[in-house]
Design a protein around this motif. Structure first.
Motif, PDB file in Angstrom:
ATOM      1  N   GLY A 107     -14.691 -15.338  -4.702  1.00  0.00           N
ATOM      2  CA  GLY A 107     -14.465 -16.670  -5.258  1.00  0.00           C
ATOM      3  C   GLY A 107     -14.750 -17.776  -4.260  1.00  0.00           C
ATOM      4  N   GLY A 108     -15.585 -17.508  -3.263  1.00  0.00           N
ATOM      5  CA  GLY A 108     -15.920 -18.511  -2.267  1.00  0.00           C
ATOM      6  C   GLY A 108     -14.836 -18.771  -1.235  1.00  0.00           C
ATOM      7  N   ASP A 109     -13.745 -18.034  -1.295  1.00  0.00           N
ATOM      8  CA  ASP A 109     -12.613 -18.244  -0.393  1.00  0.00           C
ATOM      9  C   ASP A 109     -12.758 -17.330   0.827  1.00  0.00           C
ATOM     10  N   PRO A 110     -12.954 -17.893   2.015  1.00  0.00           N
ATOM     11  CA  PRO A 110     -13.167 -17.065   3.203  1.00  0.00           C
ATOM     12  C   PRO A 110     -11.938 -16.276   3.651  1.00  0.00           C
ATOM     13  N   GLN A 111     -10.770 -16.579   3.111  1.00  0.00           N
ATOM     14  CA  GLN A 111      -9.580 -15.827   3.508  1.00  0.00           C
ATOM     15  C   GLN A 111      -9.346 -14.608   2.621  1.00  0.00           C
ATOM     16  N   TYR A 112     -10.098 -14.478   1.515  1.00  0.00           N
ATOM     17  CA  TYR A 112     -10.015 -13.263   0.704  1.00  0.00           C
ATOM     18  C   TYR A 112     -10.883 -12.201   1.345  1.00  0.00           C
ATOM     19  N   VAL A 113     -10.314 -11.045   1.598  1.00  0.00           N
ATOM     20  CA  VAL A 113     -11.049  -9.922   2.153  1.00  0.00           C
ATOM     21  C   VAL A 113     -10.871  -8.721   1.228  1.00  0.00           C
ATOM     22  N   SER A 114     -11.829  -7.828   1.267  1.00  0.00           N
ATOM     23  CA  SER A 114     -11.784  -6.677   0.373  1.00  0.00           C
ATOM     24  C   SER A 114     -12.129  -5.405   1.119  1.00  0.00           C
ATOM     25  N   ASN A 115     -11.657  -4.313   0.578  1.00  0.00           N
ATOM     26  CA  ASN A 115     -11.967  -2.991   1.078  1.00  0.00           C
ATOM     27  C   ASN A 115     -12.359  -2.155  -0.127  1.00  0.00           C
ATOM     28  N   LEU A 116     -13.583  -1.657  -0.153  1.00  0.00           N
ATOM     29  CA  LEU A 116     -14.098  -0.855  -1.255  1.00  0.00           C
ATOM     30  C   LEU A 116     -14.585   0.460  -0.682  1.00  0.00           C
ATOM     31  N   THR A 117     -13.941   1.563  -1.087  1.00  0.00           N
ATOM     32  CA  THR A 117     -14.301   2.877  -0.566  1.00  0.00           C
ATOM     33  C   THR A 117     -14.392   3.884  -1.695  1.00  0.00           C
ATOM     34  N   VAL A 118     -15.028   5.025  -1.389  1.00  0.00           N
ATOM     35  CA  VAL A 118     -15.135   6.149  -2.319  1.00  0.00           C
ATOM     36  C   VAL A 118     -14.663   7.403  -1.594  1.00  0.00           C
ATOM     37  N   TRP A 119     -13.893   8.208  -2.316  1.00  0.00           N
ATOM     38  CA  TRP A 119     -13.302   9.427  -1.764  1.00  0.00           C
ATOM     39  C   TRP A 119     -13.577  10.590  -2.706  1.00  0.00           C
ATOM     40  N   GLU A 120     -13.595  11.797  -2.150  1.00  0.00           N
ATOM     41  CA  GLU A 120     -13.834  12.982  -2.973  1.00  0.00           C
ATOM     42  C   GLU A 120     -12.720  13.208  -3.981  1.00  0.00           C
ATOM     43  N   ASP A 121     -11.497  12.863  -3.605  1.00  0.00           N
ATOM     44  CA  ASP A 121     -10.362  13.142  -4.485  1.00  0.00           C
ATOM     45  C   ASP A 121      -9.152  12.309  -4.065  1.00  0.00           C
ATOM     46  N   VAL A 122      -8.122  12.386  -4.863  1.00  0.00           N
ATOM     47  CA  VAL A 122      -6.890  11.626  -4.616  1.00  0.00           C
ATOM     48  C   VAL A 122      -6.239  12.055  -3.307  1.00  0.00           C
ATOM     49  N   ALA A 123      -6.172  13.350  -3.063  1.00  0.00           N
ATOM     50  CA  ALA A 123      -5.498  13.854  -1.864  1.00  0.00           C
ATOM     51  C   ALA A 123      -6.143  13.317  -0.585  1.00  0.00           C
ATOM     52  N   SER A 124      -7.462  13.201  -0.562  1.00  0.00           N
ATOM     53  CA  SER A 124      -8.150  12.688   0.627  1.00  0.00           C
ATOM     54  C   SER A 124      -7.787  11.236   0.894  1.00  0.00           C
ATOM     55  N   LEU A 125      -7.804  10.409  -0.158  1.00  0.00           N
ATOM     56  CA  LEU A 125      -7.436   9.002   0.009  1.00  0.00           C
ATOM     57  C   LEU A 125      -5.977   8.883   0.424  1.00  0.00           C
ATOM     58  N   GLU A 126      -5.113   9.616  -0.241  1.00  0.00           N
ATOM     59  CA  GLU A 126      -3.690   9.571   0.116  1.00  0.00           C
ATOM     60  C   GLU A 126      -3.458   9.968   1.570  1.00  0.00           C
ATOM     61  N   ASN A 127      -4.127  11.002   2.020  1.00  0.00           N
ATOM     62  CA  ASN A 127      -3.952  11.459   3.393  1.00  0.00           C
ATOM     63  C   ASN A 127      -4.303  10.346   4.373  1.00  0.00           C
ATOM     64  N   PHE A 128      -5.426   9.669   4.142  1.00  0.00           N
ATOM     65  CA  PHE A 128      -5.816   8.571   5.023  1.00  0.00           C
ATOM     66  C   PHE A 128      -4.800   7.431   4.966  1.00  0.00           C
ATOM     67  N   VAL A 129      -4.420   7.024   3.774  1.00  0.00           N
ATOM     68  CA  VAL A 129      -3.531   5.867   3.618  1.00  0.00           C
ATOM     69  C   VAL A 129      -2.156   6.121   4.213  1.00  0.00           C
ATOM     70  N   TRP A 130      -1.576   7.278   3.965  1.00  0.00           N
ATOM     71  CA  TRP A 130      -0.173   7.505   4.298  1.00  0.00           C
ATOM     72  C   TRP A 130       0.074   8.383   5.511  1.00  0.00           C
ATOM     73  N   ASN A 131      -0.934   9.119   6.010  1.00  0.00           N
ATOM     74  CA  ASN A 131      -0.703  10.069   7.109  1.00  0.00           C
ATOM     75  C   ASN A 131      -1.446   9.735   8.391  1.00  0.00           C
ATOM     76  N   THR A 132      -1.980   8.533   8.503  1.00  0.00           N
ATOM     77  CA  THR A 132      -2.706   8.139   9.712  1.00  0.00           C
ATOM     78  C   THR A 132      -2.159   6.799  10.213  1.00  0.00           C
ATOM     79  N   VAL A 133      -2.753   6.292  11.280  1.00  0.00           N
ATOM     80  CA  VAL A 133      -2.360   4.992  11.820  1.00  0.00           C
ATOM     81  C   VAL A 133      -2.538   3.880  10.771  1.00  0.00           C
ATOM     82  N   HIS A 134      -3.358   4.120   9.763  1.00  0.00           N
ATOM     83  CA  HIS A 134      -3.510   3.143   8.670  1.00  0.00           C
ATOM     84  C   HIS A 134      -2.139   2.752   8.117  1.00  0.00           C
ATOM     85  N   ARG A 135      -1.241   3.724   8.018  1.00  0.00           N
ATOM     86  CA  ARG A 135       0.093   3.469   7.456  1.00  0.00           C
ATOM     87  C   ARG A 135       0.828   2.404   8.262  1.00  0.00           C
TER      88      ARG A 135
END
Length: 164
Positions: A63-91
């Protein structure tokens, strides 16, 4: 049957411009966190920015707003995404998101299934987010709560807020 992968879009609005000291720690960690994600089992693809160090994909203005940032990713399955989100420094960074991001009134996280090999555009992803906002969860657009196989989200998620 075509193999399906899980796409996710997360949109946030920083509390300050990307070069402001208030978001410096977040910006400084982008390359490390994104690099970790790319090395995770089950990672398939990530929408990239310019490749400039410490910028992630912050150049993609919504929307032209420089403070809006996005993250768009693709994963093989739910478990892989969950592992990254909740079991790494990402958390650790997820748990501190209130320091760097405004609490948004609207839903700003969406997932959907895509055929293996498809790379969604930001426009496609924002359309899925709009669909979720307008129509609620469906096969076209959904959140963690709509995935019965999502286990870590149920046990490791912080209190639900508008900033989820």
């Amino acid at each position: 049957m075509t193999a399906m992968h899980l796409a996710e879009l997360n949109v946030g609005r920083l509390v300050a411009p990307t070069d402001d000291p208030r978001v410096a720690e977040f910006m400084a960690a982008l390359d490390r966190i994104n690099g970790l994600g790319k090395r995770m089992p089950g990672f398939v693809w990530m929408m990239e920015g310019s490749g400039e160090p410490g910028t992630g994909n912050t150049e993609a203005k919504i929307g032209g707003d420089p403070q809006y940032v996005s993250n768009l990713t693709v994963w093989e399955d739910v478990a892989s995404l969950e592992n990254f989100v909740w079991n790494t420094v990402h958390r650790q960074f997820y748990d501190r998101r209130h320091e760097w991001f405004q609490v948004l009134a609207d839903q700003h996280f969406v997932m959907w299934w895509i055929p293996a090999g498809h790379r969604p555009s930001l426009e496609e992803a924002l359309g899925r987010l709009d669909d979720l906002r307008a129509n609620g969860p469906s096969e076209r657009a959904f959140g963690w709560a709509d995935l019965p196989e999502a286990r870590l989200w149920r046990t490791r998620n912080c209190a639900s807020t508008a900033a989820e």
